[in-house]
Design a protein around this motif. Structure first.
Motif, mmCIF file in Angstrom:
data_model
loop_
_atom_site.group_PDB
_atom_site.id
_atom_site.type_symbol
_atom_site.label_atom_id
_atom_site.label_comp_id
_atom_site.label_asym_id
_atom_site.label_seq_id
_atom_site.Cartn_x
_atom_site.Cartn_y
_atom_site.Cartn_z
ATOM 1 N N SER A 155 41.907 15.309 62.189
ATOM 2 C CA SER A 155 41.207 15.848 61.025
ATOM 3 C C SER A 155 39.973 15.011 60.735
ATOM 4 O O SER A 155 39.954 13.803 60.983
ATOM 5 C CB SER A 155 42.130 15.889 59.799
ATOM 6 N N ILE A 156 38.936 15.691 60.225
ATOM 7 C CA ILE A 156 37.703 15.039 59.775
ATOM 8 C C ILE A 156 37.439 15.523 58.363
ATOM 9 O O ILE A 156 37.266 16.731 58.137
ATOM 10 C CB ILE A 156 36.513 15.378 60.691
ATOM 11 N N ASN A 157 37.411 14.606 57.416
ATOM 12 C CA ASN A 157 37.296 14.969 56.006
ATOM 13 C C ASN A 157 36.008 14.429 55.386
ATOM 14 O O ASN A 157 35.473 13.400 55.824
ATOM 15 C CB ASN A 157 38.505 14.454 55.220
ATOM 16 N N THR A 158 35.535 15.135 54.357
ATOM 17 C CA THR A 158 34.364 14.750 53.539
ATOM 18 C C THR A 158 33.163 14.366 54.394
ATOM 19 O O THR A 158 32.509 13.352 54.146
ATOM 20 C CB THR A 158 34.717 13.597 52.582
ATOM 21 N N LEU A 159 32.878 15.190 55.389
ATOM 22 C CA LEU A 159 31.724 14.908 56.250
ATOM 23 C C LEU A 159 30.435 15.346 55.556
ATOM 24 O O LEU A 159 30.369 16.418 54.952
ATOM 25 C CB LEU A 159 31.868 15.648 57.579
#
Length: 463
Positions: free
Chosen positions: A297-301
């Motif tokens: 997961s990749i968050n708040t990019l």
């Protein structure tokens, strides 16, 4: 007479030298000498040899605060150690080192350590603009005629010593790395930009380590990046005949901002926010450089344009339950990717260029020539089993029209079917969102992510 003389001499030895009283005396002398040498002389010898070896063979200064040995328990304590480079920058050191050698090592002819414990180990590496590092420079300075003979093949490599470490433990370790990046767009004499990374609170535990072929042993590793992110590994490690690592790996909220200077070598962007989380199984060995299988997961990019500080691309969260990376086969496969809160800005300029097309950094001509001459590598095969979008917000402007057009599409939701670089079939697109306050936008059709100009048919409807 001769026989009587020998008899008298034997009686003299028994009475004067081999008598119980004399034996006890010499044993006491030996114990005292062993104690004095073990407790007092040996620490001085170890410190003297270590300091002089660092000075004469490596040309570096080694400082040792204290050395303590116990000849009865076969233990060594070495505290306050620091090795400096030629410019007086510290290369490595530690607060406390404890080594416990087993008595069985004398009988078994195997260096067997009951425990080796290191506390507050510090390693400081630096890569210079030339590509040389502090430790590669250290290795080069230590090379001499003997090493040149080994490299020429005149001497066979020495056999590995018989070694066993029952319990190795590292606590409160720190690894600092400084990287001097050269700006590819600047002049050759321009000062490089230094990037600093640090991994702290490193803990490492290894059980039953040996140098035997095909022997694997349990390994646990964890650490924390100073600028955001935690790393952990729990699995097995094999050293011989080739290194191999396999087990569960976890990266928790790794801050992307630490990679911003490397990204800016290729693109004119600012990497403001974003964290990466991975959890799954990883492996690396002689046949497989690296493989990972798990969730990602990749968050708040938030990626901004460097020129105007406006948001280019970002999202609240991006997640897939299955992310497979296989370096040996150059393959990436994922389960459906769920993207929430997508945000972006697309601008078509008057000359028909776009804001995305202007992001790539132009490399110098000589760099481009070197790249073209390099051997072609097999491209990655990428398969994404669909993309699901929800609550997106896209800003769109077209300044190439006689009447410039600009609008915003919000609450954008929908899906894109399977995307595959190995397939000739394009992906199906079905998206819907609101335009401004009262309008509706619908996007349907097909698109091939790797050949968009040849296999794209998109219908956009505004209402």
């Amino acid at each position: 007479m001769h026989g009587s003389s020998l008899g008298q001499f034997g009686n003299y030895l028994r009475e004067k030298w081999a008598s119980p009283r004399r034996v006890r005396f010499w044993l006491l002398v030996l114990i005292i000498l062993y104690t004095l040498l073990g407790f007092f002389a040996l620490p001085w010898v170890i410190q003297y040899v270590a300091v002089n070896t660092a000075k004469e063979d490596f040309g570096r200064e080694l400082r040792i605060e204290s050395v303590q040995t116990n000849p009865y328990t076969l233990t060594l304590r070495m505290n306050g150690v620091a090795l400096n480079d030629k410019d007086d920058r510290q290369l490595l050191g530690w607060g406390n080192l404890f080594v416990n050698l087993e008595w069985s090592s004398i009988i078994d002819q195997t260096w067997t350590f009951e425990a080796i414990q290191i506390d507050k180990l510090i390693i400081q590496e630096e890569r210079f603009a030339s590509g040389e590092t502090r430790f590669s420079r250290l290795a080069a300075d230590s090379s001499g005629p003997e090493s040149e003979k080994k490299e020429s093949g005149k001497e066979e490599p020495a056999e590995m010593p018989a070694l066993r470490i029952r319990d190795f433990k590292l606590e409160n370790g720190v690894l600092r790395f400084a990287d001097n990046l050269k700006d590819v767009t600047a002049a050759d004499d321009a000062e490089p930009k230094q990037v600093s990374l640090a991994l702290q609170n490193i803990g490492l535990s290894v059980k039953d380590f040996t140098l035997q072929n095909d022997a694997s042993f349990p390994l646990r590793l964890n650490g924390q990046l100073t600028k955001g992110g935690k790393l952990a590994f729990n699995g097995t490690f094999q050293l011989l005949p080739s290194p191999a690592l396999e087990g569960n790996a976890e990266i928790n909220e790794l801050a992307f901002k630490q990679a911003a200077p490397y990204l800016q070598q290729f693109m004119n962007v600012q990497l403001e926010n974003g964290t990466l989380t991975l959890n799954g199984k990883m492996s690396t060995n002689a046949q497989q450089p690296f493989a990972f299988k798990g969730s990602a997961s990749i968050n708040t990019l938030n990626i901004k344009e460097a020129s105007n500080d406006e948001t280019l691309l970002g999202w609240d969260s991006l997640k897939t339950e299955q992310f497979d990376l296989n370096i040996a086969n150059n393959e990436i496969e994922t389960a459906p990717i769920v993207v929430k809160g997508l945000s972006g800005r697309v601008v078509i300029n008057q000359d028909k260029t776009t804001n995305f097309g202007q992001l790539v950094v132009d490399a110098p001509a000589d760099t481009k020539d070197d790249t073209s001459k390099s051997e072609e590598t097999k491209p990655f095969g990428i398969t994404i089993e669909g993309v699901e979008l929800s609550d997106g917000d896209i800003q769109f402007s077209d300044n190439s029209l006689p009447l410039p057009f600009s609008t915003s599409i919000h609450t954008l939701s929908g899906e894109v079917s399977t995307l595959s670089s190995d397939s000739s079939e394009p992906a199906r697109v079905k998206l819907e969102g609101e335009v401004a306050e009262y309008g509706l936008a619908q996007v349907t059709g097909t698109v091939h992510a790797w050949h968009p100009t040849r296999q794209t048919t998109v219908n956009v409807r505004f209402r």
